[in-house]
Enzyme design. Structure first.
Site, PDB file in Angstrom:
ATOM      1  N   LYS A  77     -65.957 -31.046  -2.353  1.00  0.00           N
ATOM      2  CA  LYS A  77     -65.422 -30.375  -1.034  1.00  0.00           C
ATOM      3  C   LYS A  77     -65.117 -31.579   0.105  1.00  0.00           C
ATOM      4  CE  LYS A  77     -66.440 -26.659   2.327  1.00  0.00           C
ATOM      5  NZ  LYS A  77     -67.561 -25.471   2.545  1.00  0.00           N
ATOM      6  N   SER A 152     -65.873 -21.176   3.145  1.00  0.00           N
ATOM      7  CA  SER A 152     -64.964 -21.997   3.343  1.00  0.00           C
ATOM      8  C   SER A 152     -64.779 -23.114   1.864  1.00  0.00           C
ATOM      9  CB  SER A 152     -65.265 -23.007   4.627  1.00  0.00           C
ATOM     10  OG  SER A 152     -66.617 -23.713   4.365  1.00  0.00           O
ATOM     11  N   SER A 176     -70.535 -20.044   2.588  1.00  0.00           N
ATOM     12  CA  SER A 176     -69.308 -20.583   2.122  1.00  0.00           C
ATOM     13  C   SER A 176     -69.166 -21.143   0.795  1.00  0.00           C
ATOM     14  CB  SER A 176     -69.111 -21.900   3.207  1.00  0.00           C
ATOM     15  OG  SER A 176     -68.376 -21.394   4.150  1.00  0.00           O
TER      16      SER A 176
HETATM   17  N1  GLN Z   1     -67.863 -17.954   6.729  1.00  0.00           N
HETATM   18  C1  GLN Z   1     -68.773 -18.362   7.499  1.00  0.00           C
HETATM   19  C2  GLN Z   1     -68.278 -19.019   8.664  1.00  0.00           C
HETATM   20  O1  GLN Z   1     -67.029 -19.011   9.345  1.00  0.00           O
HETATM   21  C3  GLN Z   1     -69.578 -19.409   6.605  1.00  0.00           C
HETATM   22  C4  GLN Z   1     -69.201 -20.801   6.795  1.00  0.00           C
HETATM   23  C5  GLN Z   1     -69.864 -21.771   6.072  1.00  0.00           C
HETATM   24  O2  GLN Z   1     -70.800 -21.265   5.157  1.00  0.00           O
HETATM   25  N2  GLN Z   1     -69.524 -23.030   6.106  1.00  0.00           N
HETATM   26  O3  GLN Z   1     -69.049 -19.536   9.775  1.00  0.00           O
END
Ligand code: GLN
Length: 480
Positions: A77, A152, A176
């Site tokens: 990532k 994400s 994410s």
């Molecule tokens: N979708 C969650 C957020 O927007 C989690 C993001 C993540 O785990 N990096 O905060």
């Protein structure tokens, strides 16, 4: 090749039936063919083939596999620092950033012979559940190009799912790794907080962030975790482990297991088809002897608000360093003073979602509101931890769907942040409590993948893997 696990690939290497170079080239070919459409990779490592050749030479000369991930193409990532490659965090503000050092997990991957294939797309600074907030455009779901891959870590999930690589690293602050894994039909693990070093991971919310693994099966997931876990002096929150991840993972007898099913998940928002599929799967587990009981988690309904307060507070502070001086030069012209550098860099360099969270975070930390919002959230976080502790004194695992919905259409939720935040409703509790949690595929609805989430007790990844291996066999309908 796509159905083999890493262990089986290593056997082929030893038998001379496949080489690391062939495997790497195979992945690069798929990327060449599919990446324009899917947009999973933001950059590729131009030394990948060279590194694969070096591994092949060692295998040939020494007739052994030099490392747990020797010759295995891994995607990373783009918020994890790899020396010699850009690290954008999906943001314009870091478009030209080349790290001068490397993340601890990357060092460990290299020590284990992995081939770093390239960097994958993500929501800007890992903020999102759809990979649509990336400055570099959305990633598409390989199962349906009209839909999001989740986020994400959507780039990593889509890359594994479409055979562009074998395994990938992601980061999980509130889901994410698990939510995109579920949307793309792969396995996604968020380890116990502290099991894996965060050194070299671009921080979003430091008390919640963990680097996690995306893979096609449980064996590979465990193998990657084994390669990257452990104490690191450079990350004070990393843990000295009493026992490493056991490989290979063995399936277990479900007979003596007690599993908690939080009542609160059946609230509005859970799609009927997912509920049906999930409950159908629970029946299968029960048939094999496991006891699944509905349990009440009264604080669960506050988990999402609690997460969004703590996360944005920490994110607003972590993102202060992108000021155009320390980090984040975006090539501004005609600047009159320092304040203008700060202002213009941040105004132009950050996207809307990042700005929203910085504003929310500074607000909840400000004098007068700290007590009312931030400190209250911290107290609720404690309650959630205690609820889990109580549950794990009686049960081995907590089980939920990974996401309340199927992969949604690109554009469907991007202008409605609250709807987007609801994607994380089942995943954030494990981050708040620091517990290990894993999403694994259990089948399809309308040709779209569906996952379930298993939350394990603190540092009990080995047990979690054994259980998940059993479930994987059940899904593949192998005898247990
Ligand atoms: N979708 C969650 C957020 O927007 C989690 C993001 C993540 O785990 N990096 O905060």
């Amino acid at each position: 090749m796509n159905n083999l696990n890493i262990n089986q690939i290593h056997q082929k290497f030893l038998q001379g039936k496949l080489s690391a170079l062939e495997l790497t080239r195979g992945c690069l070919k798929v990327i060449e063919k599919k990446n324009k459409q899917i947009n999973a990779f933001l950059s590729l490592n131009d030394k990948a083939e060279e590194q694969a050749k070096e591994i092949d030479e060692i295998i040939k000369k020494e007739q052994r596999i030099p490392g747990l991930l020797a010759g295995i193409p891994v995607a990373v990532k783009d918020n994890i620092l790899v020396k010699g490659m850009p690290c954008t965090a999906g943001s314009l503000i870091l478009k030209n950033y080349y790290p001068v050092y490397e993340a601890e997990v990357i060092k460990k991957l290299r020590q284990n012979g992995a081939i770093i294939l390239g960097k994958t797309n993500l929501d800007e600074f890992a903020m999102g559940s759809s990979t649509e907030t990336s400055f570099f455009g959305p990633t598409k779901n390989p199962y349906d190009l009209q839909r999001v891959p989740g986020g994400s870590s959507g780039g990593s999930a889509a890359a594994v799912s479409s055979n562009m690589c074998l395994v990938a690293l992601g980061s999980d602050t509130g889901g994410s790794v698990r939510q995109p894994a579920s949307f793309c039909g792969v396995v996604g693990l968020k380890p116990t907080y502290g099991r894996v070093s965060r050194f070299g991971l671009i921080a979003m919310a430091s008390s919640l962030d963990q680097i996690g693994v995306l893979a096609k099966n449980i064996q590979d997931t465990a193998l990657v975790l084994r390669a990257i876990e452990g104490k690191d002096e450079k990350d004070e929150t990393s843990l000295k482990l009493d026992s490493s991840t056991q490989i290979p993972v063995r399936a277990m007898d479900l007979g003596n297991l007690k599993i908690a099913l939080p009542k609160e998940i059946f609230s509005e928002g859970l799609e009927d088809k997912i509920k049906e599929k999930f409950l159908g799967f629970i029946k299968k587990i029960e048939k094999r002897g496991a006891k699944v009981e509905k349990v009440s988690f009264p604080y669960l309904e506050y988990a999402l608000s609690c997460y969004y307060l703590i996360m944005s507070a920490e994110a607003s502070s972590n993102l202060a360093r992108y000021d155009g001086i320390r980090y984040g030069g975006i090539g501004l012209k005609k600047i009159k003073n320092l304040e203008q550098i700060y202002l213009k860099t941040r105004t132009q360099g950050f996207g809307d979602e990042v700005k929203r969270r910085i504003i929310m975070g500074t607000f909840v930390l400000s004098r007068g509101f700290q007590e009312k919002y931030y400190l209250k959230a911290v107290r609720i976080r404690d309650q959630i931890k205690q609820e889990f502790q109580k549950t794990f004194s009686k049960y081995d695992f907590v089980i939920t769907p990974t996401s309340p919905t199927l992969p949604f259409k690109i554009g469907e939720r991007i202008s409605d942040p609250l709807a987007m935040y609801l994607s994380d409703i089942y995943t954030v509790p494990a981050n708040l409590a620091g517990l290990p949690a894993l999403s694994q595929p259990i089948g399809f609805i309308d040709k779209l993948p569906v996952g379930i989430q298993i939350i394990g007790n603190w540092l009990k990844e080995n047990l979690l893997f054994s259980f998940s291996q059993t479930l994987e066999n059940l899904v593949l309908d192998k005898t247990i």
